[in-house]
Scaffold this active site. Structure first.
Site, short mmCIF file in Angstrom:
data_model
loop_
_atom_site.label_atom_id
_atom_site.label_comp_id
_atom_site.label_asym_id
_atom_site.label_seq_id
_atom_site.Cartn_x
_atom_site.Cartn_y
_atom_site.Cartn_z
N PRO A 54 -31.80 -14.30 16.06
CA PRO A 54 -30.96 -14.81 14.97
C PRO A 54 -31.20 -14.03 13.68
O PRO A 54 -32.31 -13.59 13.40
CB PRO A 54 -31.44 -16.26 14.81
CG PRO A 54 -32.83 -16.26 15.36
CD PRO A 54 -32.85 -15.23 16.45
N ALA B 144 -29.41 -14.01 9.46
CA ALA B 144 -28.45 -14.62 8.56
C ALA B 144 -27.25 -13.71 8.33
O ALA B 144 -27.36 -12.49 8.40
CB ALA B 144 -29.14 -14.91 7.22
N SER C 21 -27.45 -18.10 14.10
CA SER C 21 -28.28 -18.67 13.05
C SER C 21 -27.62 -19.85 12.36
O SER C 21 -26.39 -19.89 12.20
CB SER C 21 -28.59 -17.59 12.01
OG SER C 21 -29.25 -18.15 10.90
N TYR D 269 -32.45 -24.20 11.33
CA TYR D 269 -33.30 -24.41 10.17
C TYR D 269 -33.22 -25.89 9.83
O TYR D 269 -32.14 -26.41 9.54
CB TYR D 269 -32.81 -23.62 8.96
CG TYR D 269 -33.22 -22.17 8.93
CD1 TYR D 269 -34.55 -21.80 9.14
CD2 TYR D 269 -32.29 -21.17 8.65
CE1 TYR D 269 -34.93 -20.46 9.10
CE2 TYR D 269 -32.66 -19.85 8.60
CZ TYR D 269 -33.99 -19.49 8.83
OH TYR D 269 -34.35 -18.18 8.78
N THR E 69 -36.73 -22.98 14.25
CA THR E 69 -37.60 -22.09 13.49
C THR E 69 -38.69 -22.92 12.83
O THR E 69 -38.39 -23.83 12.06
CB THR E 69 -36.80 -21.32 12.44
OG1 THR E 69 -35.85 -20.49 13.12
CG2 THR E 69 -37.70 -20.44 11.59
N LYS F 11 -39.55 -21.23 17.64
CA LYS F 11 -39.59 -19.84 17.19
C LYS F 11 -40.48 -19.72 15.96
O LYS F 11 -40.26 -20.40 14.96
CB LYS F 11 -38.17 -19.36 16.84
CG LYS F 11 -38.12 -17.97 16.24
CD LYS F 11 -36.70 -17.47 16.10
CE LYS F 11 -36.64 -16.15 15.36
NZ LYS F 11 -36.93 -16.27 13.92
N HIS G 23 -41.17 -13.81 11.98
CA HIS G 23 -39.95 -13.83 11.17
C HIS G 23 -39.65 -12.43 10.63
O HIS G 23 -39.22 -12.28 9.47
CB HIS G 23 -40.11 -14.83 10.02
CG HIS G 23 -38.83 -15.55 9.67
ND1 HIS G 23 -38.64 -16.90 9.86
CD2 HIS G 23 -37.66 -15.09 9.17
CE1 HIS G 23 -37.43 -17.24 9.45
NE2 HIS G 23 -36.81 -16.15 9.04
N GLY H 219 -40.10 -5.63 16.05
CA GLY H 219 -40.41 -4.23 16.31
C GLY H 219 -39.85 -3.66 17.60
O GLY H 219 -40.11 -2.52 17.93
N ARG I 273 -37.59 -1.69 19.61
CA ARG I 273 -36.61 -0.64 19.32
C ARG I 273 -36.26 0.19 20.55
O ARG I 273 -35.23 0.86 20.56
CB ARG I 273 -37.16 0.31 18.24
CG ARG I 273 -37.44 -0.35 16.88
CD ARG I 273 -36.18 -0.82 16.19
NE ARG I 273 -36.44 -1.46 14.91
CZ ARG I 273 -36.56 -2.78 14.73
NH1 ARG I 273 -36.47 -3.60 15.77
NH2 ARG I 273 -36.79 -3.29 13.53
N ARG J 8 -32.44 -6.65 13.72
CA ARG J 8 -32.03 -5.61 12.78
C ARG J 8 -31.25 -4.48 13.44
O ARG J 8 -30.21 -4.08 12.92
CB ARG J 8 -33.24 -5.06 12.02
CG ARG J 8 -33.78 -6.03 10.94
CD ARG J 8 -34.85 -5.36 10.08
NE ARG J 8 -35.41 -6.24 9.06
CZ ARG J 8 -36.56 -6.88 9.15
NH1 ARG J 8 -37.30 -6.77 10.24
NH2 ARG J 8 -36.99 -7.66 8.17
#
Lengths: 379, 379, 379, 379
Positions: free
Chosen positions: B98, B100, B127, B151, B177, B246, B270, B303, B305, B325
């Protein structure tokens, strides 16, 4: 002739003169001038590693994890790098690892490399994907200690034919590469279309045009033709030659290899070109040596650049080490004399380092000559 | 439409063309072109970490603390990244974490991301603070495996309403979360006034203008409305869906989570945006897996990737990993096709790495495939 | 006179004035101005390390692997760096290590160095390959505590003559270098032809022209004239002086040295100029001290630059430490007064560090004053 | 007035306006603007470390050796940084460490610092070498929790007078600095003549002109007036105040301190300004806490810059931490409001980090909240 074979990646002999070998004091110094002499796309192919290159960098740096423990006042008057590999003498415990397409570096290709190995008394491992045929290399260097590196092919008969040709041409051993069920993920090769041209792979009945990257998978991707331990037994039956497994990185697989009759275990991560985030070979060498328990010889490649690197490997239990990239650089820089010079440097470094370690020969190097480097906190 | 919703942070589709996906070989390569396509303030919000960023950097680098141990000559002819998560098939053990406000990256926002997940057969976690409503995302990608990230709000009825809406819209699981009792300390957000404009948070009845930084506390700061283990039991009673926690970073809390009936433990810090100076998730994964003792599935983010990162996590016991990301970067670069391309790259990398590891599927990856990296003293 | 002796490498007194000693607060600050005052080829010879220089760099950095543990509220009112070495007082536990050809730094050569040692009350070790004769150095500094460093020669009678001359000239001890069966591999010296000119080696009956690099092997390469533990016993019989073995890097060899009657064990890797990839002396000091079990004094050289370095070595069990390069820099910068200034700085640093450590003298420093540095993960 | 006191190092209020405090989100951000506002020589004095600065750098970086372990779903609704120090409430577990000559930063000097401490409810430790008298500071901030830091003087009566004045002026505790038997070796101060001018040291009857560097030794160098554990007992008898020992770096000395009746053990290496190559305080904190076994409170300074640093120290057993340089920077940037802003930032960071750690107060932080960072091999 080369231009006919490799239109896109041709060696450019007219651009630059051979490097003055007097100026080269260690094999790393061949790298920069070699880069000027090799086609950009070929260089990317030869130099690159898989994924993020963690492994290719680790191969070099992992030697920093070890220290030599020099002993003094030993009788090293008759120090010599001579050793015995698979029961025969070798002038030093450093051989030539297999690498594809030596013609990318020089038109004399594997003929030059093999002649240099003969001249310096060490082993040359000729690749399945060489630029010259198994038979031509044998004819060029009949006295060289030649090993044949085997990539298993989709076509099983074709695979058998390669082994039989090598045996017939006087190769001493079959080095089966076991770490290439698929190609490693190579970011750059997904973008660069590397095409060595028709006939580049002298030993393979490939279609005229062949391209690396995703298409190389088609040649040796075993996802649909499994190569397993059982298949290995069959390969062994094809020729009365010692069988060496190249690409072992764990004690478990070393033990399995011995159980399947391997005569040599070659620790390697394929020069960092296959799976990334794996250990450097020097880091797992001891694990493999312990698992083998003396039932076979253990070799390694990966990051060997100096005589001191060789001694670390011997101390951890290797019978011999192999290296490829520095010799390709030397080949690009000056052809056969370049490779001879590179091998002489390594030989002199090994001899000198042996004397300083207090060992008169590779056989005198023991586990006690190596210890882990101590971690240093960085202030 | 986007311009109406996000006046200050609008995606600037006219400035730059979509990225040519053929040029992207790994998901990190989406980052630079994404940065050119995302508003500076939005980029700071998406990319930043809390305090000094020790944790956000550690998330990436901690994978260097592990090495893969490749096994050879295994039958990987039918290698596939397919796996099972919460009892249902997934095309690979990599899902979308998730994040935002996907509209900060692209006007299609979560609609594009969910469609891409559906196309590639993996899970998307939507999210609470998405740019599109729970229902709109469901309508856009009815076949996607959708999880809803919750949330907890000051308003308890409002919290319950979110869970009930997700269940009604066919979401498969509730991901609560648990690491946000307050917002992490973000130096930059204290200075930059990040205002996504009225209505930006599609699922929340917020006042028209809403600003991040200190004011975000007002929304979900639980200092005056405690969210504790007891409250969690209540949330569980609202919908007959699996509950995933999470933000777990210790074995102790994983055990507590299991005791409170969690179906999944999601190891996460997070994305380095909450407490600084904590471990990277990959560093505590084994601790959590050991504590869970197989009583629930364990996931992680942070992390991820490359396919090799995924295998490290699987080896340490994760059922699946998640990443956000890189997929937002892909979304900014090329919309839904960008996210599809990113997911395909990860899928191909996982498949290729599995074969090289000697595992035909994620289920065959075991603890023995991973070992700690050996410390290297830097001379 | 110097110009006659060293035509190629002559010190250039006219080029630059002596360095203002008031500006020098620690001995490292002599390095840069020294480099301006020493011939480029001579600098390469003095500063270089063997192979890749891992060892020469490690010598400096290995001190970072240790921490001092300061004790407070001890009576340090009468703190003094005075100590006892081989039964006689020394003004501090820091002596001058042997180095070849001080005339490369300054025309006063070893005469200046020895006078400075006498002035500051510490030991000077004069090299076999000094620029001045054993006897001239003795005459210049009759009151200095002088030790003679012995390189064993091919010519055994010549070797004996050196020892006898040193004994006759009032040298206190014979320091036999045991780590030079051959020269280390020095890339740069294979290219640069370093020729100090006829007569440069005052103590050796060399041919007029002599060149370093490969040819230095001819002088002291023992590959054809073995120097072993048995030979050492013979050397011991030549003079009634304490015998110190310089170049020991293992506990095993320290024990052998004691068994062969050594009075001192000098831990050294020859300033990183012999075998590469070995430990820094400070890293193996404790191993050697433990092996010696108090049966001889233990010294070390390698990387000593500050009083705090000295204390680490004392804490690990050294009786004294030695250093060469910083004093050659000081010699090049300002001749004898430069060396005096350097020794005074070291003395002041040792005194101040002793007080801060809570020790009133070197003898009060114990193993408890040192602990390993804790590894720090770099985020 | 300031100009009269500090002609050479005067604060330059006209050059630059106060820093806009809205732009400062963490205390490190005061450093750069402070450097512009402080005289170059004063900056060198305030910022520098001893010898090579290994220790001053280690103080910052050593926190990287630890990780926080956040616990989730705890009741942190009423989170507060309030704590108890020496039996009295403090608004947070962060106090102001002693530092010399606050007038180097701002003409309001210690008056401003003490007032800011009072405003924010924390402790200020006033130095023997303050720019303002013990009594003036007390008068300026009568409600502040004031501790007095004592440098023992050559003149024993003078030493006693300082303690008695502090007690009379309502200081709560005497903090005896025990790590300064002599000054640390400061390369730069041997060259720069740092002269704060006549009367700069308000509490000391010094001669009119006084210079740092070697001459500072004359004031407090105890080499000829031993300060030992026995003397400490005498100091304790002078005033009915708690006695805190500042500068303890070993468990052994902590135990001795407790045996001599200390009420607090302050772990410190004097900001890296005394002995070099020592551990960072955070690295030895646990050793000291273990030795103290709850018989006294333990404090520390060194490298505290963020709320997360504070939590690491609390987890390792500190009751409170102290910091000096960041508050001097804040003082230089904006006087008393600057120090207030800096303290508020630290307070907010501590509160937020507590909540994220799952602890409602400093007292709830335990040893289980901290673990060593795992070493990461750098590929």
């Amino acid at each position: 002739m080369t231009d006919e074979i490799l239109p896109a990646l041709a060696y450019r002999p007219l651009d630059l003169p051979p490097v003055d070998l007097e100026t080269i004091a260690n094999v790393r110094e061949f790298e920069a001038p070699a880069r000027e002499r090799i086609h950009e796309a070929a260089w990317a192919y030869l130099a690159g590693g898989a994924w993020d290159g963690h492994t290719i960098r680790a191969n070099d740096r992992a030697f920093d994890g070890f220290r030599l423990r020099p002993r003094v006042l030993r009788d090293v008057a008759s120090v010599s790098p001579m050793t015995t590999i698979l029961g025969r003498a070798a002038a030093m415990p450093v051989g030539i690892a297999p690498a594809a397409l030596h013609a990318l570096a020089h038109p004399d290709a594997e003929l030059a490399t093999a002649r240099a190995a003969a001249a310096e008394g060490t082993i040359v491992t000729v690749s399945t994907v060489a630029s010259r045929t198994i038979e031509d290399v044998a004819a060029a260097a009949p006295d060289a200690r030649r090993w044949f590196q085997l990539y298993v092919q989709h076509d099983w008969d074709q695979t058998r034919s390669l082994v039989e040709r090598a045996a017939a041409a006087g190769y001493e051993a079959i080095v089966v590469t076991v770490d290439l069920p698929v190609l490693g993920y190579r970011d750059d090769l997904l973008r660069v279309r590397f095409d060595p041209g028709p006939g580049a792979y002298a030993n393979l009945p490939l279609r005229d045009t062949w391209r690396a990257g995703r298409e190389l998978d088609e040649l040796i991707d075993l996802r649909n033709v499994p190569m397993t331990w059982e298949r290995l037994d069959e390969i062994r039956s094809w020729a009365p030659l010692p069988l060496i497994l190249k690409g072992i990185m764990t004690g478990e697989d070393a033990r399995l290899g011995i159980d399947h009759g391997a005569d040599g275990i070659w620790v390697s991560n394929h020069g960092g070109r296959q799976l990334d985030r794996v250990h450097a070979p020097i880091e797992v060498l001891e694990e493999v040596v312990d698992a083998v328990e003396g039932r076979a010889e253990v070799y390694m490649d990966g990051g060997i650049r100096r005589g001191t690197d060789v001694l670390v490997a011997l101390g951890l239990g290797a019978t011999a080490v192999f290296t490829a990239r520095p010799l390709l650089w030397a080949l690009a820089c000056a052809g056969e004399p370049g490779v001879v010079h590179a091998l002489r440097i390594l030989k002199e470094e090994v001899a000198r380092a042996l004397a300083l370690l207090g060992a008169a020969s590779p056989a005198e190097v023991t586990r006690d000559h190596v210890s882990p480097a101590r971690g240093i906190a960085r202030p």
